[in-house]
Design an enzyme around this catalytic site. Structure first.
Site, mmCIF file in Angstrom:
data_model
loop_
_atom_site.group_PDB
_atom_site.id
_atom_site.type_symbol
_atom_site.label_atom_id
_atom_site.label_comp_id
_atom_site.label_asym_id
_atom_site.label_seq_id
_atom_site.Cartn_x
_atom_site.Cartn_y
_atom_site.Cartn_z
ATOM 1 N N HIS A 58 -0.078 -8.205 -38.897
ATOM 2 C CA HIS A 58 -0.221 -7.761 -37.510
ATOM 3 C C HIS A 58 -0.121 -6.236 -37.477
ATOM 4 O O HIS A 58 0.450 -5.620 -38.383
ATOM 5 C CB HIS A 58 0.872 -8.357 -36.633
ATOM 6 C CG HIS A 58 0.722 -9.822 -36.389
ATOM 7 N ND1 HIS A 58 1.427 -10.472 -35.388
ATOM 8 C CD2 HIS A 58 -0.039 -10.774 -36.989
ATOM 9 C CE1 HIS A 58 1.097 -11.749 -35.390
ATOM 10 N NE2 HIS A 58 0.216 -11.960 -36.363
ATOM 11 N N GLU A 60 1.734 -4.187 -35.814
ATOM 12 C CA GLU A 60 3.091 -3.639 -35.886
ATOM 13 C C GLU A 60 3.634 -3.678 -37.318
ATOM 14 O O GLU A 60 4.250 -2.720 -37.786
ATOM 15 C CB GLU A 60 4.048 -4.429 -34.984
ATOM 16 C CG GLU A 60 3.656 -4.457 -33.525
ATOM 17 C CD GLU A 60 2.852 -5.680 -33.127
ATOM 18 O OE1 GLU A 60 3.077 -6.180 -32.011
ATOM 19 O OE2 GLU A 60 1.992 -6.133 -33.906
ATOM 20 N N CYS A 88 4.851 -10.049 -30.785
ATOM 21 C CA CYS A 88 5.168 -11.470 -30.942
ATOM 22 C C CYS A 88 6.566 -11.601 -31.547
ATOM 23 O O CYS A 88 7.167 -10.600 -31.950
ATOM 24 C CB CYS A 88 4.127 -12.136 -31.852
ATOM 25 S SG CYS A 88 4.277 -11.676 -33.601
ATOM 26 N N CYS A 91 6.886 -9.986 -35.102
ATOM 27 C CA CYS A 91 6.901 -8.529 -35.069
ATOM 28 C C CYS A 91 8.175 -7.993 -34.420
ATOM 29 O O CYS A 91 8.732 -6.990 -34.873
ATOM 30 C CB CYS A 91 5.659 -8.015 -34.352
ATOM 31 S SG CYS A 91 4.147 -8.344 -35.279
#
Length: 160
Positions: A58, A60, A88, A91
């Protein structure tokens, strides 16, 4: 409560939007992130789980990895993470473990956001060993519009 953002916040989230557009060009969900320390970007990332064959890739996570490599430490105290979409749970956990001081995000994620939309992991919580500041909704229209456009084009392509 209204949050006042500074010019630097807008600049750094703007850079995250540029990275989100890069993800979109690669066929990834358009999310971008930057990690900033003392007014300088020390890590950048964009969604790339498909291209990397990595479910943890992801935006992040990629930005945190880059920042950790840059400073030579997995802890990132005093940093701010700017991301175009509410983090999410995965993360959010990485952000807490990295000891990020502040998170600024654009679009809220009512289906999986972990900064209050669906889960509440990022606001200060004494159950964690690290508290951080978290603010959402900056450049929200632009961030949300990018995501909506991406998913609309995906739906249209699948119906053709």
């Amino acid at each position: 409560m209204d949050v006042e953002y500074g010019k630097a916040d807008e600049l750094f989230l703007g850079r995250a939007l540029e990275l989100a557009r890069r993800a979109e060009l690669d066929g990834e969900v358009p999310v971008g992130a930057v990690v900033v320390l003392d007014g300088k970007i020390i890590g950048e990332g964009w969604n790339c789980p498909i291209g990397c064959s990595d479910p943890t890739a992801h935006a992040e996570i990629m930005a945190l990895r880059a920042a950790g490599n840059r400073v030579g430490n997995y802890r990132l105290p005093g940093t701010t993470l700017y991301v175009t979409l509410e983090p999410c749970p995965m993360c959010a956990s990485a952000i807490i473990h990295a000891r990020v001081a502040r998170v600024v995000f654009g679009a809220f994620d009512p289906k999986g956001g972990a900064a209050g939309s669906k889960f509440n992991l990022l606001p200060p919580d004494d159950r964690f060993n690290h508290a951080l500041e978290c603010e959402g909704g900056m450049l929200e229209q632009e961030c949300r519009g990018l995501l909506r456009g991406f998913f609309r084009s995906r739906r249209n392509a699948s119906q053709s």
